[in-house]
Scaffold this motif. Structure first.
Motif, PDB file in Angstrom:
ATOM      1  N   SER A 161      -4.032   2.256   8.817  1.00 63.39           N
ATOM      2  CA  SER A 161      -3.187   0.861   8.537  1.00 63.39           C
ATOM      3  C   SER A 161      -2.012   1.018   6.967  1.00 63.39           C
ATOM      4  CB  SER A 161      -3.802  -0.267   8.199  1.00 63.39           C
ATOM      5  OG  SER A 161      -4.829   0.041   7.828  1.00 63.39           O
ATOM      6  N   THR A 162      -2.755   1.618   5.945  1.00 62.97           N
ATOM      7  CA  THR A 162      -2.630   2.217   4.760  1.00 62.97           C
ATOM      8  C   THR A 162      -1.545   3.197   5.274  1.00 62.97           C
ATOM      9  OG1 THR A 162      -5.022   1.855   4.007  1.00 62.97           O
ATOM     10  CG2 THR A 162      -3.268   2.782   2.471  1.00 62.97           C
ATOM     11  N   VAL A 163      -1.529   4.425   5.585  1.00 64.85           N
ATOM     12  CA  VAL A 163      -0.555   5.073   5.946  1.00 64.85           C
ATOM     13  C   VAL A 163       1.173   4.487   5.959  1.00 64.85           C
ATOM     14  CG1 VAL A 163       0.167   7.331   6.626  1.00 64.85           C
ATOM     15  CG2 VAL A 163      -2.251   6.950   5.917  1.00 64.85           C
ATOM     16  N   ARG A 164       0.440   3.579   6.960  1.00 67.93           N
ATOM     17  CA  ARG A 164       1.569   3.296   8.142  1.00 67.93           C
ATOM     18  C   ARG A 164       2.228   1.899   7.219  1.00 67.93           C
ATOM     19  NH1 ARG A 164      -0.224  -0.030  12.764  1.00 67.93           N
ATOM     20  NH2 ARG A 164      -1.336  -1.138  11.439  1.00 67.93           N
ATOM     21  N   ARG A 165       1.417   0.920   6.312  1.00 69.65           N
ATOM     22  CA  ARG A 165       1.660   0.368   5.356  1.00 69.65           C
ATOM     23  C   ARG A 165       2.560   1.011   4.059  1.00 69.65           C
ATOM     24  NH1 ARG A 165      -2.569  -1.940   1.923  1.00 69.65           N
ATOM     25  NH2 ARG A 165      -1.723  -0.170   0.360  1.00 69.65           N
ATOM     26  N   ARG A 166       2.793   2.719   3.860  1.00 72.99           N
ATOM     27  CA  ARG A 166       3.133   3.186   2.878  1.00 72.99           C
ATOM     28  C   ARG A 166       4.711   3.851   3.482  1.00 72.99           C
ATOM     29  NH1 ARG A 166      -1.711   5.744  -0.862  1.00 72.99           N
ATOM     30  NH2 ARG A 166      -2.227   4.120  -1.985  1.00 72.99           N
ATOM     31  N   TYR A 201       5.449  -2.266  -4.353  1.00 71.18           N
ATOM     32  CA  TYR A 201       6.157  -1.561  -5.493  1.00 71.18           C
ATOM     33  C   TYR A 201       4.800  -0.773  -5.640  1.00 71.18           C
ATOM     34  CZ  TYR A 201       8.382  -4.375  -8.438  1.00 71.18           C
ATOM     35  OH  TYR A 201       9.330  -5.211  -9.136  1.00 71.18           O
ATOM     36  N   ALA A 202       3.287  -0.347  -5.411  1.00 70.75           N
ATOM     37  CA  ALA A 202       2.181   0.075  -5.103  1.00 70.75           C
ATOM     38  C   ALA A 202       2.429   1.218  -4.354  1.00 70.75           C
ATOM     39  CB  ALA A 202       0.490  -0.647  -4.347  1.00 70.75           C
ATOM     40  N   ASP A 203       2.732   1.195  -2.894  1.00 68.08           N
ATOM     41  CA  ASP A 203       2.933   2.547  -2.134  1.00 68.08           C
ATOM     42  C   ASP A 203       3.950   2.629  -2.554  1.00 68.08           C
ATOM     43  OD1 ASP A 203       0.569   1.866  -0.133  1.00 68.08           O
ATOM     44  OD2 ASP A 203       2.066  -0.231   0.365  1.00 68.08           O
ATOM     45  N   VAL A 204       4.758   2.394  -2.767  1.00 67.14           N
ATOM     46  CA  VAL A 204       5.953   3.644  -2.868  1.00 67.14           C
ATOM     47  C   VAL A 204       5.878   3.925  -4.135  1.00 67.14           C
ATOM     48  CG1 VAL A 204       8.577   3.413  -3.931  1.00 67.14           C
ATOM     49  CG2 VAL A 204       7.591   2.316  -1.997  1.00 67.14           C
ATOM     50  N   GLN A 205       5.097   3.425  -5.461  1.00 67.57           N
ATOM     51  CA  GLN A 205       4.197   4.077  -7.008  1.00 67.57           C
ATOM     52  C   GLN A 205       3.716   5.372  -6.459  1.00 67.57           C
ATOM     53  OE1 GLN A 205       4.996   3.659 -10.531  1.00 67.57           O
ATOM     54  NE2 GLN A 205       4.641   5.873  -9.423  1.00 67.57           N
ATOM     55  N   ALA A 206       2.381   5.025  -5.653  1.00 65.88           N
ATOM     56  CA  ALA A 206       1.835   6.626  -4.702  1.00 65.88           C
ATOM     57  C   ALA A 206       2.388   6.937  -4.414  1.00 65.88           C
ATOM     58  CB  ALA A 206       1.245   5.762  -3.852  1.00 65.88           C
ATOM     59  N   ALA A 248       7.240   0.975   3.063  1.00 64.22           N
ATOM     60  CA  ALA A 248       7.225   0.519   1.845  1.00 64.22           C
ATOM     61  C   ALA A 248       8.297   1.617   1.815  1.00 64.22           C
ATOM     62  CB  ALA A 248       6.396   0.678   1.174  1.00 64.22           C
ATOM     63  N   ILE A 249       7.983   2.579   2.019  1.00 66.74           N
ATOM     64  CA  ILE A 249       9.063   4.229   1.521  1.00 66.74           C
ATOM     65  C   ILE A 249      10.690   3.518   2.532  1.00 66.74           C
ATOM     66  CG2 ILE A 249       9.804   6.391   1.883  1.00 66.74           C
ATOM     67  CD1 ILE A 249       6.230   7.236   1.386  1.00 66.74           C
ATOM     68  N   ARG A 250      10.312   2.892   3.813  1.00 68.48           N
ATOM     69  CA  ARG A 250      11.801   2.623   4.408  1.00 68.48           C
ATOM     70  C   ARG A 250      12.733   1.353   3.670  1.00 68.48           C
ATOM     71  NH1 ARG A 250       9.609   1.231  10.236  1.00 68.48           N
ATOM     72  NH2 ARG A 250       9.969   3.470  10.445  1.00 68.48           N
ATOM     73  N   LYS A 251      12.160   0.610   3.410  1.00 71.12           N
ATOM     74  CA  LYS A 251      12.239  -0.512   2.344  1.00 71.12           C
ATOM     75  C   LYS A 251      13.019  -0.127   1.096  1.00 71.12           C
ATOM     76  CE  LYS A 251      12.494  -4.126   3.354  1.00 71.12           C
ATOM     77  NZ  LYS A 251      13.158  -4.352   4.208  1.00 71.12           N
ATOM     78  N   ILE A 252      12.462   1.494   0.603  1.00 72.96           N
ATOM     79  CA  ILE A 252      13.284   1.212  -0.883  1.00 72.96           C
ATOM     80  C   ILE A 252      14.335   2.444  -0.775  1.00 72.96           C
ATOM     81  CG2 ILE A 252      11.824   3.168  -0.995  1.00 72.96           C
ATOM     82  CD1 ILE A 252      12.746   0.742  -3.714  1.00 72.96           C
ATOM     83  N   HIS A 253      13.878   2.711   0.799  1.00 73.56           N
ATOM     84  CA  HIS A 253      15.439   3.689   0.428  1.00 73.56           C
ATOM     85  C   HIS A 253      16.968   2.896   1.085  1.00 73.56           C
ATOM     86  CE1 HIS A 253      12.442   7.272   0.945  1.00 73.56           C
ATOM     87  NE2 HIS A 253      14.132   8.776   0.996  1.00 73.56           N
ATOM     88  N   ARG A 254      16.764   1.562   1.856  1.00 71.36           N
ATOM     89  CA  ARG A 254      17.562   0.971   2.479  1.00 71.36           C
ATOM     90  C   ARG A 254      18.070  -0.145   0.954  1.00 71.36           C
ATOM     91  NH1 ARG A 254      15.413  -1.485   8.046  1.00 71.36           N
ATOM     92  NH2 ARG A 254      14.692  -0.059   9.485  1.00 71.36           N
ATOM     93  N   LEU A 255      17.338  -0.230   0.326  1.00 69.53           N
ATOM     94  CA  LEU A 255      17.044  -0.984  -0.700  1.00 69.53           C
ATOM     95  C   LEU A 255      18.429   0.054  -2.048  1.00 69.53           C
ATOM     96  CD1 LEU A 255      13.923  -2.707  -2.019  1.00 69.53           C
ATOM     97  CD2 LEU A 255      15.967  -3.649  -0.773  1.00 69.53           C
ATOM     98  N   LEU A 256      18.126   0.974  -2.116  1.00 69.02           N
ATOM     99  CA  LEU A 256      18.641   2.188  -2.696  1.00 69.02           C
ATOM    100  C   LEU A 256      19.989   2.209  -1.870  1.00 69.02           C
ATOM    101  CD1 LEU A 256      15.713   3.869  -4.351  1.00 69.02           C
ATOM    102  CD2 LEU A 256      16.954   2.294  -5.701  1.00 69.02           C
ATOM    103  N   ARG A 257      19.962   1.945  -0.979  1.00 73.33           N
ATOM    104  CA  ARG A 257      21.271   3.210  -0.168  1.00 73.33           C
ATOM    105  C   ARG A 257      21.459   4.304   0.831  1.00 73.33           C
ATOM    106  NH1 ARG A 257      22.780  -2.377  -2.159  1.00 73.33           N
ATOM    107  NH2 ARG A 257      23.439  -3.590  -0.424  1.00 73.33           N
ATOM    108  N   LEU A 258      20.287   4.471   0.746  1.00 75.97           N
ATOM    109  CA  LEU A 258      19.826   5.977   1.095  1.00 75.97           C
ATOM    110  C   LEU A 258      19.389   6.590   2.293  1.00 75.97           C
ATOM    111  CD1 LEU A 258      17.366   7.173  -1.848  1.00 75.97           C
ATOM    112  CD2 LEU A 258      19.882   7.366  -2.233  1.00 75.97           C
TER     113      LEU A 258
END
Length: 303
Positions: free
Chosen positions: A71-76, A32-37, A79-89
């Motif tokens: 490490s924070t940049v990698r985590r973000r 949540y936090a990383d995608v929001q950022a 997160a961006i990878r995960k949300i694109h997959r969840l949105l099927r984009l």
């Protein structure tokens, strides 16, 4: 006032909510936090977040690298990878330009990862001895001793329940750690305690009573509260114990919620146990992570 140039699909948050039950709550909060950022950065820079272009994502990563740890940049990025997959984009995160952008971030931070100070046996004895004769002292002595002997992550320690323990004939405890960061599907690992730790746990349980399923729980106005502890409690009790032991401020600051795990691993190495045995004891999957924990113990091996 922030002006929203590219309206983003409002459903991304509900898609991350689909992860509940499949991922640890802390992981979902990070998503949540990383995608929001990322969404906020895109709004500020006039970019579209979904789907993100390779160029946009490269700019975001390099911008984050100016102020965040790699490490924070990698985590973000994850997160961006995960949300694109969840949105099927279309997923831009595997493009070679993304890899190069992240490598630039990593190379621009030519510093070693900060390592928690190990709470080794000598510290453990001082910390336990310094706990007061109060309900909080009973709980904290048991938490310190148990966390050290189980090589437990703080999340594992606060997740323990009374049913996870079995008293053995020799007065020690057999403990089932049901789920951990490296064991997301709950296969569990077994660990064992000393008689002293078993006794400290028993003293705590005698005071706490049988009606609470969590092994460790909060105490409010001298009464045990029927809920689990926050993971931050582990870090707080370690630093408080270090302060009671009269350690200097810089040494206190070096301790973290991982310090019991780090210190126990260092002690095992100095006692002659090999890396494979330590990995089994602590449930490590990566030898690289363990190697960082053990570095500061190396100088004691030949003493």
């Amino acid at each position: 006032m922030r002006r929203k140039l590219h309206p983003e699909p409002p459903e991304w948050q509900s898609h991350i909510a689909r992860l509940e039950g499949a991922y640890a709550p802390s992981t979902i909060r990070s998503y949540y936090a990383d995608v929001q950022a990322f969404v906020d950065w895109c709004q500020d820079n006039g970019c579209s977040a979904f789907p993100a272009s390779v160029e946009t994502l490269c700019r975001f990563l390099e911008s984050q690298g100016e102020e965040k740890a790699p490490s924070t940049v990698r985590r973000r990025l994850y997160a961006i990878r995960k949300i694109h997959r969840l949105l099927r984009l279309p997923d831009p995160t595997y493009d070679e330009e993304i890899n190069l952008a992240f490598r630039r971030v990593w190379r621009s931070h030519a510093v070693r990862p900060k390592q928690a100070k190990g709470l080794t046996r000598d510290y453990l004895e001082d910390f336990i001895a310094g706990e007061p004769d109060t309900p909080w002292g009973l709980r904290n002595r048991a938490m310190l001793s148990l966390g050290y002997e189980l090589l437990a992550r703080r999340s594992e320690l606060v997740a323990l329940k009374t049913d996870d323990f079995e008293t053995r004939d020799d007065g020690t405890l057999r403990v089932l750690i049901r789920r951990s960061k490296s064991d997301p599907f709950g296969e569990g690992r077994l660990a064992f305690t000393s008689q002293r730790t078993a006794r400290l746990v028993e003293e705590w349980l005698d005071w706490r009573g049988p009606h609470i399923p969590w092994l460790f729980c909060p105490i409010y106005q001298g009464k045990a509260i029927n809920r689990d502890l926050e993971t931050t409690t582990v870090k707080r009790l370690i630093k408080t114990a270090a302060r009671r032991a009269g350690l200097p401020a810089n040494e206190i600051d070096a301790f973290s919620g991982h310090s019991m795990r780090v210190g126990a691993a260092q002690d095992l190495l100095c006692a002659g146990y090999d890396t494979a045995a330590i990995m089994r004891a602590g449930g490590w999957k990566s030898v690289n992570i363990l190697a960082r924990y053990l570095e500061k113990a190396e100088h004691n091996v030949w003493a």
